[in-house]
Design a protein around this motif. Structure first.
Motif, PDB file in Angstrom:
ATOM      1  N   GLU A 197      27.985  90.861 -10.421  1.00 18.95           N
ATOM      2  CA  GLU A 197      28.095  90.065 -10.745  1.00 18.95           C
ATOM      3  C   GLU A 197      27.145  89.501 -11.989  1.00 18.95           C
ATOM      4  O   GLU A 197      27.312  88.218 -13.075  1.00 18.95           O
ATOM      5  CB  GLU A 197      27.240  88.939  -9.799  1.00 18.95           C
ATOM      6  N   ASP A 198      26.212  89.788 -12.743  1.00 14.60           N
ATOM      7  CA  ASP A 198      24.974  89.840 -13.198  1.00 14.60           C
ATOM      8  C   ASP A 198      25.828  90.480 -15.014  1.00 14.60           C
ATOM      9  O   ASP A 198      25.542  89.965 -15.894  1.00 14.60           O
ATOM     10  CB  ASP A 198      24.165  90.298 -13.075  1.00 14.60           C
ATOM     11  N   THR A 200      28.993  90.642 -18.021  1.00 15.38           N
ATOM     12  CA  THR A 200      29.865  89.206 -18.602  1.00 15.38           C
ATOM     13  C   THR A 200      31.785  89.706 -18.152  1.00 15.38           C
ATOM     14  O   THR A 200      31.107  91.361 -17.876  1.00 15.38           O
ATOM     15  CB  THR A 200      30.035  89.051 -19.610  1.00 15.38           C
ATOM     16  N   ASN A 255      31.762  93.836 -17.264  1.00 14.29           N
ATOM     17  CA  ASN A 255      32.548  94.658 -16.388  1.00 14.29           C
ATOM     18  C   ASN A 255      34.598  95.332 -16.217  1.00 14.29           C
ATOM     19  O   ASN A 255      34.657  96.093 -15.677  1.00 14.29           O
ATOM     20  CB  ASN A 255      33.063  92.576 -15.115  1.00 14.29           C
ATOM     21  N   ARG A 307      29.268  85.321 -17.444  1.00 11.88           N
ATOM     22  CA  ARG A 307      28.407  86.206 -16.600  1.00 11.88           C
ATOM     23  C   ARG A 307      29.442  85.945 -15.024  1.00 11.88           C
ATOM     24  O   ARG A 307      30.188  84.928 -15.102  1.00 11.88           O
ATOM     25  CB  ARG A 307      27.035  85.936 -15.708  1.00 11.88           C
ATOM     26  N   VAL A 308      30.147  86.466 -15.040  1.00 12.98           N
ATOM     27  CA  VAL A 308      30.796  86.780 -12.957  1.00 12.98           C
ATOM     28  C   VAL A 308      30.654  85.721 -12.220  1.00 12.98           C
ATOM     29  O   VAL A 308      31.376  85.067 -11.788  1.00 12.98           O
ATOM     30  CB  VAL A 308      31.400  88.779 -13.207  1.00 12.98           C
ATOM     31  N   ARG A 309      28.855  86.329 -12.106  1.00 15.41           N
ATOM     32  CA  ARG A 309      28.765  84.986 -11.113  1.00 15.41           C
ATOM     33  C   ARG A 309      28.796  83.663 -10.887  1.00 15.41           C
ATOM     34  O   ARG A 309      29.324  82.919 -10.708  1.00 15.41           O
ATOM     35  CB  ARG A 309      27.318  85.093 -10.348  1.00 15.41           C
ATOM     36  N   THR A 310      29.750  83.083 -12.396  1.00 18.82           N
ATOM     37  CA  THR A 310      29.559  81.853 -12.798  1.00 18.82           C
ATOM     38  C   THR A 310      31.196  81.197 -12.538  1.00 18.82           C
ATOM     39  O   THR A 310      31.615  80.455 -12.799  1.00 18.82           O
ATOM     40  CB  THR A 310      29.243  81.169 -14.332  1.00 18.82           C
ATOM     41  N   LYS A 322      37.974  85.698 -11.084  1.00 18.94           N
ATOM     42  CA  LYS A 322      37.190  87.055 -10.602  1.00 18.94           C
ATOM     43  C   LYS A 322      38.188  87.637 -10.488  1.00 18.94           C
ATOM     44  O   LYS A 322      37.909  89.414 -10.435  1.00 18.94           O
ATOM     45  CB  LYS A 322      36.647  86.698  -9.610  1.00 18.94           C
TER      46      LYS A 322
END
Ligand SMILES: Nc1ncnc2c1ncn2[C@@H]1O[C@H](COP(=O)(O)OP(=O)(O)O)[C@@H](O)[C@H]1O
Ligand SMILES: [Mg+2]
Length: 221
Positions: A92-93, A95, A99, A135-138, A144
């Motif tokens: 998640e943290d 990019t 990833n 970042r993936v978390r956004t 995703k």
């Protein structure tokens, strides 16, 4: 070709597979169906070398894999497997780009330049270019999922495993995923997809249903 014979797998005293067999061929799309909790993910994990069979044989291109060490299995996974897990397994943290490239960083045999080129092409195709450095978390669930899909294929895997890859996708992105699976098939990849999605059924060459602890061949085109 993947050949699994006399597979038995249990968790504690719960038997998931009881002396059953499974084959999947290069250049074919094999779909795994069966109700939730029946063992689809477990089978994909065993093929990926993430979980072990209790007994039985697992051959890839004639080579027996069931007796490999953890290290050898992990090398096999890095060299041959592309996996789109049900929960995406993204960091998640990191990019989007980080990833996607991460599995390739661990594999020195893979060509990084080619991987990056391919990544940019697929980011564009999946309409993710503007999110590349986020970042993936956004990201949303569907975004995703598309990142996990791109990550699985940029290393040109010989075996592509997809666990319910269309759950979060609308029709437009479904069409992209179908094209991508067919492109992998045309490249001679062994494509194995766990899915209930009837929209995917039309591209299956072979369908297995998991039922009563067995893999039952439902259809072979
Ligand atoms: N690591 C585990 N430990 C114990 N039980 C598990 C484990 N993984 C899966 N199971 C159980 O095995 C069965 C099959 O799970 P799974 O392969 O995830 O099914 P599916 O993907 O078809 O929904 C389920 O009953 C699940 O609860
Ligand atoms: Mg599952």
């Amino acid at each position: 070709m993947i050949e699994i014979h006399n597979l038995t797998k249990r968790f504690k005293n719960k038997v998931i597979f009881q002396e059953t067999s499974f084959t999947a061929c290069s250049g074919k799309i094999t779909i795994l169906t069966g109700r939730s909790g029946i063992g689809k993910t477990t089978l994909l994990n065993m093929i990926a070398g993430l979980q072990r069979m209790d007994s039985g044989s697992y051959r890839y291109e004639g080579r027996e894999l069931s007796n490999l060490s953890d290290e050898e299995l992990s090398a096999f996974r890095g060299g041959y497997i592309g996996y789109i897990p049900q929960d995406f397994a993204l960091i998640e943290d990191y990019t989007v780009k980080e990833n996607i490239l991460l599995p390739n960083l661990y594999n020195k045999q893979k060509d990084m330049e080619q991987a990056e080129r391919k990544m940019l092409e697929y980011l564009r195709l999946f309409d993710l270019t503007s999110l590349s450095d986020k970042r993936v978390r956004t990201l949303s669930g569907g975004q995703k999922q598309r990142v996990a899909i791109i990550r699985s294929i940029i290393g040109s895997p010989k075996i592509l495993l997809a666990d319910e890859p269309t759950t979060n996708l609308d029709e437009e992105n479904l069409a992209l995923v179908i094209d991508l699976l067919q492109e992998q098939k045309a490249a001679g990849t062994i494509v194995i997809v766990a899915s209930h999605d009837s929209r995917l059924q039309k591209i299956a060459d072979t369908t297995y249903e998991i039922k009563d602890r067995k893999l039952q061949l439902v259809e072979e085109k």
